[in-house]
Write a protein that holds these residues in place. Structure first.
Motif, PDB file in Angstrom:
ATOM      1  N   UNK A 118      -6.845  31.602  51.854  1.00 52.86           N
ATOM      2  CA  UNK A 118      -6.432  31.661  50.452  1.00 52.86           C
ATOM      3  C   UNK A 118      -7.475  32.380  49.602  1.00 52.86           C
ATOM      4  N   UNK A 121      -7.576  36.207  50.272  1.00 57.21           N
ATOM      5  CA  UNK A 121      -6.442  36.983  49.768  1.00 57.21           C
ATOM      6  C   UNK A 121      -6.668  37.283  48.285  1.00 57.21           C
ATOM      7  N   UNK A 122      -7.385  36.401  47.577  1.00 54.79           N
ATOM      8  CA  UNK A 122      -7.711  36.636  46.166  1.00 54.79           C
ATOM      9  C   UNK A 122      -8.918  37.557  46.028  1.00 54.79           C
ATOM     10  N   UNK A 125      -8.333  41.144  45.809  1.00 51.82           N
ATOM     11  CA  UNK A 125      -7.908  41.673  44.502  1.00 51.82           C
ATOM     12  C   UNK A 125      -9.097  41.786  43.550  1.00 51.82           C
ATOM     13  N   UNK A 126     -10.019  40.836  43.636  1.00 50.49           N
ATOM     14  CA  UNK A 126     -11.106  40.755  42.647  1.00 50.49           C
ATOM     15  C   UNK A 126     -12.228  41.744  42.914  1.00 50.49           C
TER      16      UNK A 126
END
Lengths: 482, 482
Positions: A118, A121-122, A125-126
């Motif tokens: 989890x 996956x973030x 993006x960051x």
């Protein structure tokens, strides 16, 4: 209110360690069983120990540039399965949510067994450029892994409090130093705050975290001779950054996969503290993490004495509170001093101050140490200056005693015939190992011991593998785990 | 690194409040969406605000004799169903765990929507006599309630961070004072720390917590005219102690059912803070909860200036850190001061200190306030003594502005024909109500407004019910909620 027999611990630590442990946890009111098998509840004293550990560790992590975040507890099955070996490792233990209200959920949702998938996956993006690195986020939460064996509070539960740190770095070197820096923070926390010595090093390939390049660990031994893993810090390499696309543009505008780490300690540390320091009277808490560090028991048998004794107790309380200490005055009128002593000993309060009429006459109090059950006098005018020192002495003596146990229980062997007998005496076995998984597995089959840790500094062994006799690659610690 | 246009907020708060809110949350890096619909992740700045709220509230709760505990997240269906109206209220929103690994679970497990049932099944074991009371335990955790409407970070999510307090008392009076004492703690926290004024009072019977005798609440209004429930404190009476068998022996050895309360605030408070104080440039944080209270931006265009400016910036940083303030120096060389100003304004830092060569020559810094965007000079020798005062002024001015909004948006009506038009202007409506659920429901049907709160002190109305014209029982606040 229970009477004394019901309250106290009814077995000795030596004779029935497992039953002793359970009684201490329940009777010292640290925890209780929840209605679902495998789950426990923390009562305020148990949670307060966790709060102490959290506060201390959190401060160290923030000082080294880590910040906290929050992740939801539900992870879609498709995401959890993205790194294959990781998923295979956790799959049998996962709790699955299939419905919300009466509606069936398409992609089943896992209760997080751990949050790598989890978080990353973030992170993908960051993170865009080198300016976004390092990214060092920690999460204080719980993880869920279904336990089929009998529930053991703090050690074997299907949900546990922990922290999980997840960091991302531009270079392999930086990520690897992070892995070691965290392990060092863990070691310091456990040794200085919980007074439990640990052995740090690497896990063998067989015992590493599923998905990691390698795992570093701190291990200790419990009074029943079993090994306890106290915390781990993993170098993930690019094993997750590739499937999860955690990439960054470097200063030359070239795209690279990032280097990652993850690490965690759990409330298992509370279990270790209970086991290592407790005695037949109950819990013994290190002063640094004790919810109550000092209990004051006023003693009197007449109203006249009551007044002057209570007045002094209040005065001593104020003095110690002003020094930043956690103090409780046991003002319960209907109980005898003896009953109170037993209760606070059961609950592990490191220091007891007794104040009676005779003490007042002599301008002193009686100070009773929980860990060695020694009493001494302390003049009124020394209380403010001495109590802090006494608590530090207690902390140090508890560490020294635990260190002696670890040393006494660690035997160095070269002869495999002594392996099992020594193990059965409740010992860690330090022995050369050739580095081959076959020997590791054979030893496990024959003795139920695995390699707990390859201690730092012992990676280059000069001895012969204790199993196969080949040139050893490292001196490792074998033990039987919970 | 994004360029300026991508980073900034692209809609005005007035024109598209909902889109503005989402952009602020995402672009100020407070939160992000998780892969499961309805769930969000907190990034470090968002979590740091929660940590501030938690620290402040936790201290107040501990000072009033509350302690923290831990409850597992899984509750068996049979236990959740023990108080019927409570279960009926939550049932449609519950996430159900049906499998662990490949094994089906017999009694399905709910992810806690709230923990009354679990806590009280344990309390019934822990409480035997009056000596065990009051029992006042608080739990910092998350609750899960499946949201079917569109996700709105902090306001409408299927998992949310909150605290839930659960207390047990020997008498009704004591329990009822606890309910009010907690609501007062909540009000103080929200008004003093988040600079948001609230109206406190009771909920109507229709709006109370399922299972409670009555619910007290604090309500506020947001800049789009919608009402937001900011926290609730429930008097449970003996509604749970009877089915859960929470009994105690009193001093006369007579068995009694106990009196209970429960109460909670959630990360919704962060949502309110964003909405109430933010502007077209982004987030505006009250100094008391801002992760960074002061950002220092060194300004220079030559290497010579860089050195002396940076030196001063470091010096000011050390000075302010020594005062216990949360300070950050933006040392990024590759960005212009203007870019930095925009970024820190977007992220809501209450105070910016600019230090350039001209400032050095004049022995002063420039101080820019985020909330009113005013700049002023501050001589070097006043920084240490004045910055704390300036932060407090900002905090006070933010509260005053928010109070003005609440007052301006609260209109008192006696004429129902003006009800809907005023509501549509984004107003709270204060009006007499007869106390009848029928009128309440009719008004809801016709206007979509419900009774937000029956303010303390307005329970005895002299007016006529705004709907039916009967004698009013209270002057109540109507509003439309999220």
């Amino acid at each position: 209110m229970l009477n004394k027999e019901e309250v106290g611990i009814t077995v000795s630590k030596k004779e029935d360690f497992s039953e002793w442990y359970t009684q201490v946890v329940l009777k010292a009111q640290l925890a209780d069983y929840a209605p679902v098998k495998g789950l426990i509840v923390l009562r305020p004293d148990g949670y307060a120990i966790w709060e102490s550990i959290r506060t201390i560790l959190d401060e160290k992590l923030k000082k080294t540039g880590h910040r906290n975040g929050f992740l939801p507890i539900l992870i879609p099955e498709s995401l959890l399965g993205k790194e294959k070996s990781h998923f295979a490792g956790f799959n049998p233990e996962v709790f699955w949510v299939t419905h919300s209200g009466d509606t069936e959920i398409g992609d089943r949702l896992a209760l997080r067994p751990t949050s790598e998938t989890l978080a990353y996956s973030l992170y993908s993006k960051w993170i865009q450029s080198w300016r976004d690195l390092p990214l060092k986020i920690n999460f204080w939460n719980t993880a869920l892994r279904a336990e089929i064996k009998a529930t053991k509070p703090f050690l074997r539960t299907s949900e546990f409090l922990w922290q999980e740190g997840h960091t991302v770095h531009a270079t392999q070197e930086e990520a690897e130093s992070e892995v070691l820096a965290i392990l060092e923070i863990y070691k310091k926390t456990v040794e200085e705050e919980l007074a439990i010595p640990v052995i740090t090093g690497k896990k063998s390939n067989k015992e590493k975290f599923v998905g990691a390049v390698y795992t570093t660990t701190m291990e200790s031994i419990m009074p029943d001779g079993k090994a306890l893993q106290m915390g781990t810090s993993h170098f993930l390499g690019q094993n997750f950054s590739k499937p999860f696309d955690v990439k960054f543009l470097d200063k030359n505008n070239v795209e690279n996969y990032a280097w990652q780490t993850s690490w965690g300690v759990s409330w298992r540390l509370i279990g270790a503290t209970i086991m290592v320091h407790g005695d037949d009277k109950g819990l013994v808490l290190p002063p640094r993490v004790a919810p109550i560090q000092i209990v004051i028991v006023p003693i009197y048998y007449s109203d006249k004495d009551a007044q002057r004794v209570n007045q002094k107790a209040d005065e001593v309380e104020r003095l110690l509170v002003s020094k930043g200490l956690r103090v409780h005055v046991d003002r319960r009128d209907e109980l005898t001093p003896g009953f109170k002593y037993n209760e606070w000993e059961l609950r592990g309060v490191p220091l007891r101050i007794e104040i009676g009429p005779k003490d007042l006459d002599k301008q002193k109090v009686t100070v009773a140490r929980r860990h060695n059950r020694q009493k001494s006098d302390l003049p009124f005018d020394k209380i403010g200056s001495e109590i802090g020192t006494i608590l530090q002495q207690i902390q140090d003596e508890m560490f020294t005693a635990a260190k002696k146990m670890l040393d006494d229980r660690t035997v160095t062997l070269t002869d495999y015939s002594r392996f099992k007998p020594e193990l059965e005496k409740g010992h860690f076995i330090k022995a050369p190992w050739c580095g081959n998984a076959t020997c590791e597995e054979k030893i496990k089959e024959e003795t139920m011991a695995d390699i707990r840790v390859i201690p730092f500094g012992s990676e280059n062994s000069t001895g012969k593998c204790i199993y196969c006799g080949q040139q050893g690659s490292a001196d490792v610690i074998f033990g039987r785990a919970y």
